[in-house]
Design a protein around this motif. Structure first.
Motif, mmCIF file in Angstrom:
data_model
loop_
_atom_site.group_PDB
_atom_site.id
_atom_site.type_symbol
_atom_site.label_atom_id
_atom_site.label_comp_id
_atom_site.label_asym_id
_atom_site.label_seq_id
_atom_site.Cartn_x
_atom_site.Cartn_y
_atom_site.Cartn_z
ATOM 1 N N GLU B 85 0.741 -1.270 0.178
ATOM 2 C CA GLU B 85 -0.089 -0.135 0.234
ATOM 3 C C GLU B 85 0.765 1.313 -0.063
ATOM 4 O O GLU B 85 0.469 2.389 -0.476
ATOM 5 C CB GLU B 85 -0.916 0.061 1.169
ATOM 6 C CG GLU B 85 -1.873 -1.064 1.054
ATOM 7 C CD GLU B 85 -2.871 -0.669 0.088
ATOM 8 O OE1 GLU B 85 -3.378 0.278 -0.188
ATOM 9 O OE2 GLU B 85 -3.192 -1.668 -0.673
ATOM 10 N N ASN B 86 1.981 1.184 0.649
ATOM 11 C CA ASN B 86 2.964 2.368 0.669
ATOM 12 C C ASN B 86 3.594 2.786 -0.403
ATOM 13 O O ASN B 86 4.065 3.722 -0.858
ATOM 14 C CB ASN B 86 3.704 2.089 1.662
ATOM 15 C CG ASN B 86 3.455 2.047 3.000
ATOM 16 O OD1 ASN B 86 3.663 0.758 3.782
ATOM 17 N ND2 ASN B 86 2.731 2.638 3.607
ATOM 18 N N ALA B 87 3.282 1.878 -1.416
ATOM 19 C CA ALA B 87 3.938 2.207 -3.003
ATOM 20 C C ALA B 87 3.034 3.394 -3.484
ATOM 21 O O ALA B 87 3.370 4.070 -4.487
ATOM 22 C CB ALA B 87 3.844 1.032 -3.783
ATOM 23 N N GLU B 88 1.824 3.433 -3.089
ATOM 24 C CA GLU B 88 0.861 4.471 -3.432
ATOM 25 C C GLU B 88 1.152 5.849 -3.414
ATOM 26 O O GLU B 88 2.054 6.012 -2.335
ATOM 27 C CB GLU B 88 -0.411 4.495 -2.406
ATOM 28 C CG GLU B 88 -1.710 3.876 -3.268
ATOM 29 C CD GLU B 88 -2.896 3.836 -2.155
ATOM 30 O OE1 GLU B 88 -3.197 4.623 -1.760
ATOM 31 O OE2 GLU B 88 -3.219 2.757 -1.726
ATOM 32 N N ARG B 115 -10.271 10.234 6.641
ATOM 33 C CA ARG B 115 -9.948 9.906 8.142
ATOM 34 C C ARG B 115 -9.824 8.639 8.772
ATOM 35 O O ARG B 115 -9.338 8.376 9.781
ATOM 36 C CB ARG B 115 -11.064 10.772 8.798
ATOM 37 C CG ARG B 115 -10.986 12.216 8.869
ATOM 38 C CD ARG B 115 -12.208 12.653 9.620
ATOM 39 N NE ARG B 115 -13.514 12.703 8.982
ATOM 40 C CZ ARG B 115 -14.574 12.034 9.770
ATOM 41 N NH1 ARG B 115 -14.522 11.506 10.836
ATOM 42 N NH2 ARG B 115 -15.566 12.132 9.016
ATOM 43 N N GLU B 116 -10.429 7.539 7.874
ATOM 44 C CA GLU B 116 -10.459 6.041 8.456
ATOM 45 C C GLU B 116 -9.570 5.384 7.785
ATOM 46 O O GLU B 116 -9.073 4.156 8.136
ATOM 47 C CB GLU B 116 -11.972 5.585 8.153
ATOM 48 C CG GLU B 116 -13.038 5.981 9.065
ATOM 49 C CD GLU B 116 -14.248 5.721 8.556
ATOM 50 O OE1 GLU B 116 -14.535 4.819 7.707
ATOM 51 O OE2 GLU B 116 -15.377 6.364 9.284
ATOM 52 N N ASN B 117 -8.595 5.917 7.013
ATOM 53 C CA ASN B 117 -7.269 5.339 6.439
ATOM 54 C C ASN B 117 -6.368 5.204 7.584
ATOM 55 O O ASN B 117 -5.551 6.095 7.969
ATOM 56 C CB ASN B 117 -7.059 6.021 5.106
ATOM 57 C CG ASN B 117 -5.859 5.162 4.476
ATOM 58 O OD1 ASN B 117 -5.472 4.432 5.050
ATOM 59 N ND2 ASN B 117 -5.589 5.535 3.326
ATOM 60 N N SER B 118 -5.931 3.756 7.995
ATOM 61 C CA SER B 118 -5.145 3.758 9.085
ATOM 62 C C SER B 118 -3.639 4.075 8.591
ATOM 63 O O SER B 118 -2.744 4.452 9.571
ATOM 64 C CB SER B 118 -5.513 2.349 9.790
ATOM 65 O OG SER B 118 -5.066 1.429 8.701
ATOM 66 N N VAL B 119 -3.610 3.999 7.355
ATOM 67 C CA VAL B 119 -2.173 4.094 7.007
ATOM 68 C C VAL B 119 -1.631 5.409 6.957
ATOM 69 O O VAL B 119 -0.410 5.946 7.318
ATOM 70 C CB VAL B 119 -1.998 3.586 5.190
ATOM 71 C CG1 VAL B 119 -0.538 4.064 4.731
ATOM 72 C CG2 VAL B 119 -2.170 2.130 5.260
#
Lengths: 130, 480
Positions: B85-88, B115-119
């Protein structure tokens, strides 16, 4: 309308087919058991649990007969209440059918143990402890 | 009718897709040519996105595409929060880290999806009600990036008059306010004094650089935002305060922003990587040390005279009908030791809290009445027992290889009776037994194997009593 009907018919038959396949495998596995070697055979225990669960979804004469036959063998080796607990859900769900099968398959002394186990399961469920 | 047909088709389509997504990479070779092609194309898209979103030099990209990439990739995956996901690429909306919608627009940071995106939570506070400016067309600029706002304000950041759904309008307004009326010096000093906030700033800053490199043309505010961030970052990190930031960086640094962090914070990205590697070595050493100590503690517990006495009491009691335990069965005063009467908790407690006997872990006066097997962890902990299953050093421990004297607690898997055990919902009444010899599991009966009953019982705790000298010898395991 025709398309919906076709899709629904297809999905219902697919579900029936899948469940029928599970039932067939379970029956075959149970039929292969003629002797219980260990007091705790988790594979056999699991098979009994899965059979009871499958019967809850769809009753089958073949599977139920085989399940009770193997249950009788296991109970003889390990007469504890938790062995009865393995098939308890279907005993509750199909009281009449299971009573007939158990009375046919279990010897009177084993039937007494079975009834005692049912009492223990009920007391344990109601009053706890462990 | 057509709509209904379409809905049903979508339903079955989604099911098929879900089944396909579940396929493991090991099964890749079993895919048809067409499916392999789809998979390859999807992979290429991800690779393209990743390449666009980084400022890695060509040599580094090359290095990461060779075999060594697997080692470093594994390391990051297992140590930091980094995942695919961090590649985003995250966009920036008024200083807040946000995400793109399906049309490529940057979502408002106050929207529930963001707001709800824990990343995103690792980049500091989220834009919740606390940051509301109290009116329409008013947007709160992220105080981490734009400072706490005017001196006579609420200290939560500038409130910009802007279209709070438009990232361009809102961000441009924030930049203007910061440049026009922001107390840059105070902002820099505040960040310097709070390493956690500073780490958040650097995290956002590195993501801004990635985002702006990719989307420069679509988001004109990128030019000024990048300049501001580079200017501020240059004044924030020095060789003196760099080390104090390290404990806060593992959540922020990922393989994708490493170079950006290196360039804006004097090699902080690479330094964090080294710090994580060191921390991991320390963690392994601590776990090994604790394993040794725990093994000694286990050995000591197994030969403790109280353990032997407890096992002997249980062995003897398993042949008896304690109080009314055999009520409803054929047995009156005695029973076969292999016969359970569904009172495991009672028998175990009688062995641990015996009446008028020495060599026991507990006293009769402290007998824990009215507790079922699944709840035993609570009174065991009160007695000073430790759950080995909760210790990372003992992750291989099972009832089968548990030490002599270990007290094993199980939950019921198929039940309608539920208990709150340490804040978790557990099925009951469960089971409890004490391991004697290798084929001896004792409670109200003696079993020759752990009482799993084909999965009807599931172990939730394996307890032993650890002497204080062993507790003291154990070291803290650093968290990653």
């Amino acid at each position: 309308m025709k398309t919906i009907f076709l899709i629904l018919t297809f999905s219902i038959s697919l579900f029936t087919f899948c469940n029928g396949e599970v039932e067939e495998i379970l029956t075959k596995d149970l039929k292969a058991i003629s002797k219980i070697e260990k007091r705790n055979d988790n594979k056999v225990f699991k098979l009994l649990r899965e059979s009871a669960s499958s019967l809850e979804k769809k009753w089958s004469e073949d599977l139920s007969t085989e399940m009770v036959r193997v249950y009788a063998l296991v109970l003889k080796k390990n007469p504890n209440f938790f062995i009865t607990e393995l098939i308890y859900p279907i005993i509750e769900a199909k009281k009449k059918e299971m009573k007939a099968l158990l009375e046919k398959e279990l010897k009177s002394s084993d039937l007494e143990i079975h009834k005692e186990n049912i009492k223990l399961i009920k007391r344990r469920t109601k009053k706890g402890n462990g | 009718m057509k709509k209904l047909t379409l809905l049903i088709s979508i339903f079955f389509g989604v099911q098929t897709l879900a089944l396909e997504q579940g396929i493991s990479f090991e099964l890749y070779h079993q895919l048809s040519f067409e499916r392999k092609k789809d998979f390859h194309q999807a992979l290429m898209k991800v690779m393209e996105r990743r390449t666009l979103g980084t400022r890695f030099r060509d040599s580094i990209i090359e290095e990461r595409l060779t075999s060594s990439v697997m080692k470093s990739w594994d390391f990051w995956i297992s140590t930091a929060h980094a995942d695919v996901e961090n590649a985003e690429i995250f966009c920036n909306f008024g200083g807040w880290i946000s995400e793109f919608d399906d049309e490529g627009e940057c979502l408002a940071p106050w929207s529930s999806k963001v707001r709800e995106n824990s990343v995103l939570s690792v980049y500091g506070p989220v834009y919740n009600g606390e940051f509301s400016c109290g009116g329409a067309k008013l947007f709160r600029c992220n105080p981490i990036i734009f400072g706490q706002g005017p001196r006579d304000g609420d200290g939560k950041g500038f409130c910009a008059t802007a279209d709070d759904r438009d990232p361009r309008d809102s961000t441009t307004a924030c930049i203007e306010l910061y440049e026009g009326g922001g107390d840059v010096e105070t902002h820099i000093n505040e960040l310097k004094e709070d390493p956690e906030k500073l780490a958040n700033y650097l995290g956002i800053a590195s993501e801004v650089l990635r985002f702006c490199q990719k989307s420069f043309d679509d988001f004109p505010y990128c030019d000024q935002l990048t300049t501001n961030i580079l200017n501020t970052s240059g004044q924030l990190v020095s060789c003196e305060n760099r080390d104090s930031l390290l404990p806060f960086m593992p959540d922020i640094v990922t393989p994708f922003n490493l170079d950006e962090l290196d360039s804006i914070a004097k090699g902080l990205g690479s330094k964090t990587k080294l710090y994580l590697e060191e921390l991991r070595k320390k963690q392994i050493a601590a776990v090994e040390k604790n394993k040794e100590v725990l093994n000694e503690a286990i050995e000591s517990y197994s030969v403790d005279p109280r353990t032997s006495a407890t096992l002997e009491r249980l062995r003897n009691n398993s042949k008896k009908c304690l109080i009314d335990s055999c009520k409803g069965t054929r047995h009156k005063n005695s029973k076969p030791s292999s016969k359970s009467v569904a009172f495991c908790a009672r028998y175990v407690k009688f062995a641990l809290f015996p009446y008028g006997e020495e060599n026991a872990f507990g006293e009769w006066a402290d007998y824990p009445w009215s507790t079922d097997a699944v709840e035993s962890g609570a009174w065991l902990k009160e007695m000073g027992f430790t759950n080995l299953m909760a210790r990372p050093e003992m992750s291989q421990l099972t009832p089968e290889n548990a030490p002599k004297g270990a007290i094993i607690v199980y939950e019921d898997v198929s039940t309608r009776r539920y208990y709150n055990v340490d804040g978790q919902k557990r099925g009951g009444p469960g089971h409890i037994e004490i391991k004697g010899e290798s084929d001896e599991y004792m409670s109200d009966f003696i079993n020759d194997e752990p009482t799993r009953i084909g999965g009807l019982r599931k172990p939730i705790g394996i307890y032993i009593k650890i002497k204080p000298k062993f507790e003291e010898a154990m070291v803290e395991v650093p968290e990653l």
